[in-house]
Scaffold this active site. Structure first.
Site, PDB file in Angstrom:
ATOM      1  N   HIS A 288      28.949  33.273  32.538  1.00  0.00           N
ATOM      2  CA  HIS A 288      29.277  34.298  33.610  1.00  0.00           C
ATOM      3  C   HIS A 288      28.031  33.832  35.423  1.00  0.00           C
ATOM      4  CE1 HIS A 288      28.618  37.736  36.194  1.00  0.00           C
ATOM      5  NE2 HIS A 288      27.524  38.713  35.488  1.00  0.00           N
ATOM      6  N   HIS A 327      41.085  33.915  34.601  1.00  0.00           N
ATOM      7  CA  HIS A 327      40.165  35.031  34.463  1.00  0.00           C
ATOM      8  C   HIS A 327      40.587  36.275  32.997  1.00  0.00           C
ATOM      9  CE1 HIS A 327      38.150  37.890  36.130  1.00  0.00           C
ATOM     10  NE2 HIS A 327      37.455  37.307  36.518  1.00  0.00           N
ATOM     11  N   ASP A 383      35.338  30.596  41.222  1.00  0.00           N
ATOM     12  CA  ASP A 383      34.788  29.716  40.490  1.00  0.00           C
ATOM     13  C   ASP A 383      35.385  28.496  40.652  1.00  0.00           C
ATOM     14  OD1 ASP A 383      32.539  31.094  39.789  1.00  0.00           O
ATOM     15  OD2 ASP A 383      34.198  31.681  37.576  1.00  0.00           O
TER      16      ASP A 383
END
Length: 512
Positions: A288, A327, A383
């Site tokens: 996460h 994702h 990210d």
């Protein structure tokens, strides 16, 4: 006649917002309502083979396709790459708004007026100082304590400083008082950057800085991180604005793992400090809050632009993982990644280029021109760029999850407020499918048979130096009668001689 036929046809083709389920075990048919493209799992309980059965459950590991709440906070269209907070596109908010204004929007549902904004900012910034006892607790951590561990512990400890905010102590209905609810929101949003800055300063062995309430939210955070002894230190506005954009795009993202954790914990009516600590604990997990660090490790392992084609081929052959692409929700380019790509250029214009950025840019170009990744809908996510930005701004990687937690607290609190106002609020209680044994009879210890296939694994662990010394000593000495037995490692005299040589003294059974 034709009119009647037309009516019959209309009835036949009339659209119904229901799902028809036929149970082939019994031949029974069930009609389940569909609302907002969802069906209620509890409706499936009516499907039973026998009347005494519990009923049918929905099996969904990880809640991959399960909605557990109705929300008005964040809208995501993963196929089209759309992210909206309360209906406002993330692109507009990142460009025109500020983190505190976005926090107000998430929590209260509307953009604030000028008067509301001024009051909101003042309330938050007036709660940036933390209790001296909390500072003492933070100073008691090891010098190398992970900043995220310090943040989680401090958040949890804050619940003990405000007993009036704890429903377990002050009553389950206390948050019907909106002023009390607002007070905790001010405290959490105000104090989190201070706790984070103290954790950072703790790691580098420098004294903690007091907040400066004359600065903006992100400006004050950078001030607490970097101020030395200057009385007028002020962070560079480009860095302040970049961090503000990062905070905005990380403020909420619907029911991600940590936000789902917030809702689950808060459903017990626990205080918001404990709930936020649990949410931060979920975010601490490498799947996460640690994904951007994994991207950096990947880019560092690639090393140079020349190595990218080889790396891409290894990804296709399942020999490497392409971090920062793909994702669970987005099947197109993550809108947050587009914003961060621009922020990256702004940071590099100020601080100079980072070699990893050149690798990242070329990796993205080659991947997005390759049918292998296009067909699999693998596009850069948030990210992919956030870690590069944080590293370029001088943040160590162990601060990355902390930098994620500060803004995400706004989203956690928005969901907390929404959940407590939900008339359908019930304590979370997922079901399981039991696959274990049943109807076992207790067997006395002396009559039990050891299961050889796992007997050595259940209690195994890594041995510390203490354990190894104790194990050797227990083999060597018989503390009951003073005898030194022979062991697999040698005779009494050999072991005694070895120990005597190491410690320079005679060993007797009583010397322990």
């Amino acid at each position: 006649m034709s009119s009647n036929s037309q009516e019959d046809n209309n009835k036949t083709t009339e659209k119904k917002n229901t799902l028809t389920v036929i149970d082939n075990r019994t031949g029974k048919s069930y009609e389940i309502p569909i609302n907002h493209e969802t069906v209620k799992s509890i409706d499936f309980r009516a499907i039973k083979e026998q009347s005494i059965d519990f009923g049918t459950m929905i099996y969904d590991p990880g809640y991959y396709n399960t909605a557990v709440c109705k929300s008005q906070i964040t809208y995501i269209d993963g196929d089209r790459g759309i992210l909206e907070y309360r209906g406002y596109p993330i692109e507009q908010l990142a460009e025109k708004s500020s983190f505190l204004e976005v926090s107000y929007l998430l929590i209260y549902g509307d953009l604030p007026s000028k008067e509301q904004s001024n009051l909101w900012n003042t309330k938050i910034m007036n709660h940036t100082f933390i209790h001296e006892n909390l500072i003492s607790m933070m100073k008691s951590f090891r010098y190398d304590a992970h900043p995220m561990g310090m943040l989680i512990s401090s958040l949890s400890a804050m619940s003990t400083f405000y007993p009036e905010a704890n429903p377990a102590l002050a009553g389950v209905d206390i948050y019907k008082n909106k002023q009390l609810m607002n007070k905790q929101i001010f405290r959490i949003l105000g104090k989190l950057p201070t706790i984070a800055a103290c954790a950072y300063r703790h790691r580098i062995g420098r004294p903690y800085n007091d907040p400066s309430n004359t600065l903006s939210y992100t400006e004050n955070f950078l001030y607490m991180l970097d101020r030395l002894s200057e009385s007028n230190y002020k962070p560079h506005p480009v860095l302040t604005r970049a961090l503000d954009k990062l905070f905005i795009i990380h403020a909420d993202h619907e029911l991600n793992c940590s936000t789902a954790t917030m809702r689950q914990i808060a459903s017990t009516l626990v205080d918001p400090y404990t709930a936020c600590a649990g949410s931060a604990g979920a975010l601490y997990g490498p799947l996460h809050g640690g994904a951007n660090e994994a991207v950096l490790r990947m880019l560092e392992a690639i090393g140079t632009i020349e190595n990218i084609p080889k790396f891409i081929e290894q990804v296709k052959q399942k020999k490497q993982r392409l971090m920062g692409f793909g994702h669970r929700v987005y099947k197109s380019y993550d809108p947050r990644a587009k914003i961060l790509k621009t922020v990256t250029m702004e940071i590099f214009a100020l601080l100079g280029k980072n070699p990893l950025m050149q690798i990242a840019t070329e990796l993205e170009r080659l991947a997005l021109s390759d049918s292998y990744f296009i067909e699999r809908q693998l596009y850069p996510n948030v990210d992919f760029y956030s870690g590069i930005i944080y590293k370029s701004m001088g943040f160590p990687t162990d601060m990355f999850p902390v930098l994620f937690s500060i803004p995400r607290a706004a989203g956690w609190l928005a969901h907390w407020v929404e959940e407590l106002a939900d008339p359908e609020l019930r304590i979370f209680r997922p079901r399981q499918i039991y696959m274990g044994r049943r109807n076992m009879n207790y067997v006395p210890m002396d009559a039990r048979q050891v299961q050889q296939h796992n007997s050595g694994e259940k209690l195994s662990s890594f041995s510390s130096g203490f354990d190894r010394r104790r194990d050797v000593s227990e083999e060597l000495f018989n503390f009951e009668d003073g005898a030194i037995p022979k062991t697999a490692t040698g005779s009494k005299s050999q072991l005694s001689a070895s120990i005597e040589q190491s410690f320079g003294e005679k060993i007797s059974p009583q010397s322990h």
